[in-house]
Design a protein around this motif. Sequence first.
Motif, PDB file in Angstrom:
ATOM      1  N   THR A   1       0.832  -1.209   0.000  1.00  0.00           N
ATOM      2  CA  THR A   1       0.000   0.000   0.000  1.00  0.00           C
ATOM      3  C   THR A   1       0.858   1.246   0.000  1.00  0.00           C
ATOM      4  O   THR A   1       0.574   2.223  -0.717  1.00  0.00           O
ATOM      5  N   LEU A   2       1.937   1.250   0.791  1.00  0.00           N
ATOM      6  CA  LEU A   2       2.840   2.396   0.796  1.00  0.00           C
ATOM      7  C   LEU A   2       3.422   2.645  -0.590  1.00  0.00           C
ATOM      8  O   LEU A   2       3.489   3.795  -1.056  1.00  0.00           O
ATOM      9  N   LEU A   3       3.842   1.593  -1.254  1.00  0.00           N
ATOM     10  CA  LEU A   3       4.436   1.743  -2.581  1.00  0.00           C
ATOM     11  C   LEU A   3       3.402   2.197  -3.608  1.00  0.00           C
ATOM     12  O   LEU A   3       3.730   2.960  -4.528  1.00  0.00           O
ATOM     13  N   GLU A   4       2.168   1.764  -3.460  1.00  0.00           N
ATOM     14  CA  GLU A   4       1.103   2.244  -4.347  1.00  0.00           C
ATOM     15  C   GLU A   4       0.889   3.741  -4.158  1.00  0.00           C
ATOM     16  O   GLU A   4       0.752   4.495  -5.141  1.00  0.00           O
ATOM     17  N   HIS A   5       0.845   4.182  -2.903  1.00  0.00           N
ATOM     18  CA  HIS A   5       0.701   5.619  -2.646  1.00  0.00           C
ATOM     19  C   HIS A   5       1.900   6.386  -3.201  1.00  0.00           C
ATOM     20  O   HIS A   5       1.747   7.470  -3.779  1.00  0.00           O
ATOM     21  N   ALA A   6       3.098   5.835  -3.006  1.00  0.00           N
ATOM     22  CA  ALA A   6       4.304   6.515  -3.493  1.00  0.00           C
ATOM     23  C   ALA A   6       4.260   6.669  -5.008  1.00  0.00           C
ATOM     24  O   ALA A   6       4.610   7.729  -5.541  1.00  0.00           O
ATOM     25  N   GLN A   7       3.831   5.640  -5.700  1.00  0.00           N
ATOM     26  CA  GLN A   7       3.764   5.705  -7.157  1.00  0.00           C
ATOM     27  C   GLN A   7       2.770   6.778  -7.610  1.00  0.00           C
ATOM     28  O   GLN A   7       3.043   7.541  -8.552  1.00  0.00           O
ATOM     29  N   LEU A   8       1.620   6.852  -6.952  1.00  0.00           N
ATOM     30  CA  LEU A   8       0.636   7.874  -7.304  1.00  0.00           C
ATOM     31  C   LEU A   8       1.179   9.275  -7.046  1.00  0.00           C
ATOM     32  O   LEU A   8       0.982  10.195  -7.850  1.00  0.00           O
ATOM     33  N   LEU A   9       1.867   9.452  -5.930  1.00  0.00           N
ATOM     34  CA  LEU A   9       2.452  10.754  -5.618  1.00  0.00           C
ATOM     35  C   LEU A   9       3.534  11.112  -6.618  1.00  0.00           C
ATOM     36  O   LEU A   9       3.695  12.277  -6.994  1.00  0.00           O
ATOM     37  N   TRP A  10       4.282  10.118  -7.062  1.00  0.00           N
ATOM     38  CA  TRP A  10       5.369  10.363  -8.015  1.00  0.00           C
ATOM     39  C   TRP A  10       4.844  10.854  -9.359  1.00  0.00           C
ATOM     40  O   TRP A  10       5.561  11.511 -10.112  1.00  0.00           O
ATOM     41  N   GLN A  11       3.613  10.514  -9.666  1.00  0.00           N
ATOM     42  CA  GLN A  11       3.040  10.895 -10.958  1.00  0.00           C
ATOM     43  C   GLN A  11       2.532  12.328 -10.982  1.00  0.00           C
ATOM     44  O   GLN A  11       2.213  12.856 -12.054  1.00  0.00           O
ATOM     45  N   GLN A  12       2.461  12.971  -9.822  1.00  0.00           N
ATOM     46  CA  GLN A  12       1.974  14.347  -9.766  1.00  0.00           C
ATOM     47  C   GLN A  12       3.038  15.297 -10.329  1.00  0.00           C
ATOM     48  O   GLN A  12       4.233  15.084 -10.136  1.00  0.00           O
ATOM     49  N   PRO A  13       2.624  16.341 -11.021  1.00  0.00           N
ATOM     50  CA  PRO A  13       3.612  17.207 -11.672  1.00  0.00           C
ATOM     51  C   PRO A  13       4.438  18.054 -10.719  1.00  0.00           C
ATOM     52  O   PRO A  13       5.613  18.336 -10.994  1.00  0.00           O
ATOM     53  N   GLN A  14       3.867  18.483  -9.594  1.00  0.00           N
ATOM     54  CA  GLN A  14       4.613  19.353  -8.687  1.00  0.00           C
ATOM     55  C   GLN A  14       5.589  18.538  -7.841  1.00  0.00           C
ATOM     56  O   GLN A  14       5.248  17.475  -7.329  1.00  0.00           O
ATOM     57  N   ARG A  15       6.796  19.063  -7.694  1.00  0.00           N
ATOM     58  CA  ARG A  15       7.867  18.306  -7.058  1.00  0.00           C
ATOM     59  C   ARG A  15       7.596  17.990  -5.592  1.00  0.00           C
ATOM     60  O   ARG A  15       8.076  16.976  -5.074  1.00  0.00           O
ATOM     61  N   GLU A  16       6.826  18.821  -4.935  1.00  0.00           N
ATOM     62  CA  GLU A  16       6.531  18.566  -3.528  1.00  0.00           C
ATOM     63  C   GLU A  16       5.907  17.194  -3.290  1.00  0.00           C
ATOM     64  O   GLU A  16       6.106  16.584  -2.237  1.00  0.00           O
TER      65      GLU A  16
ATOM     66  N   GLN B   1       6.609  14.352  -4.814  1.00  0.00           N
ATOM     67  CA  GLN B   1       7.648  13.321  -4.700  1.00  0.00           C
ATOM     68  C   GLN B   1       8.327  13.402  -3.331  1.00  0.00           C
ATOM     69  O   GLN B   1       8.666  12.377  -2.731  1.00  0.00           O
ATOM     70  N   HIS B   2       8.497  14.614  -2.813  1.00  0.00           N
ATOM     71  CA  HIS B   2       9.079  14.759  -1.482  1.00  0.00           C
ATOM     72  C   HIS B   2       8.147  14.190  -0.403  1.00  0.00           C
ATOM     73  O   HIS B   2       8.613  13.598   0.577  1.00  0.00           O
ATOM     74  N   VAL B   3       6.848  14.353  -0.581  1.00  0.00           N
ATOM     75  CA  VAL B   3       5.900  13.761   0.362  1.00  0.00           C
ATOM     76  C   VAL B   3       5.995  12.234   0.308  1.00  0.00           C
ATOM     77  O   VAL B   3       5.946  11.565   1.343  1.00  0.00           O
ATOM     78  N   ALA B   4       6.149  11.689  -0.886  1.00  0.00           N
ATOM     79  CA  ALA B   4       6.306  10.235  -1.007  1.00  0.00           C
ATOM     80  C   ALA B   4       7.537   9.760  -0.246  1.00  0.00           C
ATOM     81  O   ALA B   4       7.491   8.735   0.455  1.00  0.00           O
ATOM     82  N   LEU B   5       8.625  10.492  -0.355  1.00  0.00           N
ATOM     83  CA  LEU B   5       9.844  10.133   0.377  1.00  0.00           C
ATOM     84  C   LEU B   5       9.643  10.283   1.880  1.00  0.00           C
ATOM     85  O   LEU B   5      10.109   9.445   2.665  1.00  0.00           O
TER      86      LEU B   5
ATOM     87  N   ILE C   1      16.533   6.086   2.458  1.00  0.00           N
ATOM     88  CA  ILE C   1      15.517   5.075   2.774  1.00  0.00           C
ATOM     89  C   ILE C   1      16.060   3.674   2.531  1.00  0.00           C
ATOM     90  O   ILE C   1      15.924   2.775   3.368  1.00  0.00           O
ATOM     91  N   ILE C   2      16.699   3.483   1.391  1.00  0.00           N
ATOM     92  CA  ILE C   2      17.287   2.179   1.077  1.00  0.00           C
ATOM     93  C   ILE C   2      18.369   1.830   2.089  1.00  0.00           C
ATOM     94  O   ILE C   2      18.471   0.681   2.542  1.00  0.00           O
ATOM     95  N   GLY C   3      19.156   2.801   2.473  1.00  0.00           N
ATOM     96  CA  GLY C   3      20.174   2.561   3.486  1.00  0.00           C
ATOM     97  C   GLY C   3      19.573   2.108   4.799  1.00  0.00           C
ATOM     98  O   GLY C   3      20.108   1.202   5.454  1.00  0.00           O
ATOM     99  N   ASP C   4      18.458   2.712   5.206  1.00  0.00           N
ATOM    100  CA  ASP C   4      17.797   2.305   6.451  1.00  0.00           C
ATOM    101  C   ASP C   4      17.305   0.863   6.363  1.00  0.00           C
ATOM    102  O   ASP C   4      17.435   0.084   7.317  1.00  0.00           O
ATOM    103  N   VAL C   5      16.731   0.507   5.213  1.00  0.00           N
ATOM    104  CA  VAL C   5      16.239  -0.866   5.027  1.00  0.00           C
ATOM    105  C   VAL C   5      17.399  -1.852   5.112  1.00  0.00           C
ATOM    106  O   VAL C   5      17.317  -2.893   5.776  1.00  0.00           O
TER     107      VAL C   5
END
Length: 226
Positions: free
Chosen positions: A59-74, A76-80, A117-121
Amino acid sequence: MDLHAELKAALEAAAEPGRAAPMQAYMRDQFVFLGVGAPQRRLAARALLAGLKGVGADTLLEHAQLLWQQPQREYQHVALDMLAMHVRQLSIDHLPALLALARQRAWWDSVDGMAGIIGDVLQVELRRGGDGHVHMDAALRHDDFWLRRIAMLHQLGWRGDTDAVWLFDAALALAHEDAFFIRKAIGWALRDYARHAPAAVTAFANAHRQQLSPLSRREALKHQPP
């Protein structure tokens, strides 16, 4: 209202349109912005993102993908921000999805956020006795230099957990590259480890002064005594 509609409303309410153009210029006009600074963005989205506790990685990754598709850069930062907040819901099984996401609309800000994030994982995996660099060997050799940057930076902040042999080998593997973002990443990763092992980094940088670029070596020794 669903999560994304609520996030949109929260970010638009926090936006200062006069900040959008300078933010876009700072990113070399790669993206458009709403005009929300990082502190304001985190404050606006915090409660909404906190509500995702326990929803699961898919579910987190689905939300991240949807956020990544938005045109405003903020967005993608929210997804992170979301992935970092709930990083314990992620595991090494999700690294391919995270790396794939990092390649979309890639620039240093999103790539560096994903490296953390990858480093934390991976650090959690290492402490469990697993392979702390799984997928990073392949990323280090990837055709996409942004993935090579993630590989170089994934141990930032690891201090005593840092695999110095892997770090030094990675720095040498990428040392021949001309790309600014790679040379800077080499220096940054070495400088970060120097906070834990200054003598080891100094010895490495001096021993390989011919292979390392001046930028990488300067960054590596930035806080070292002459």
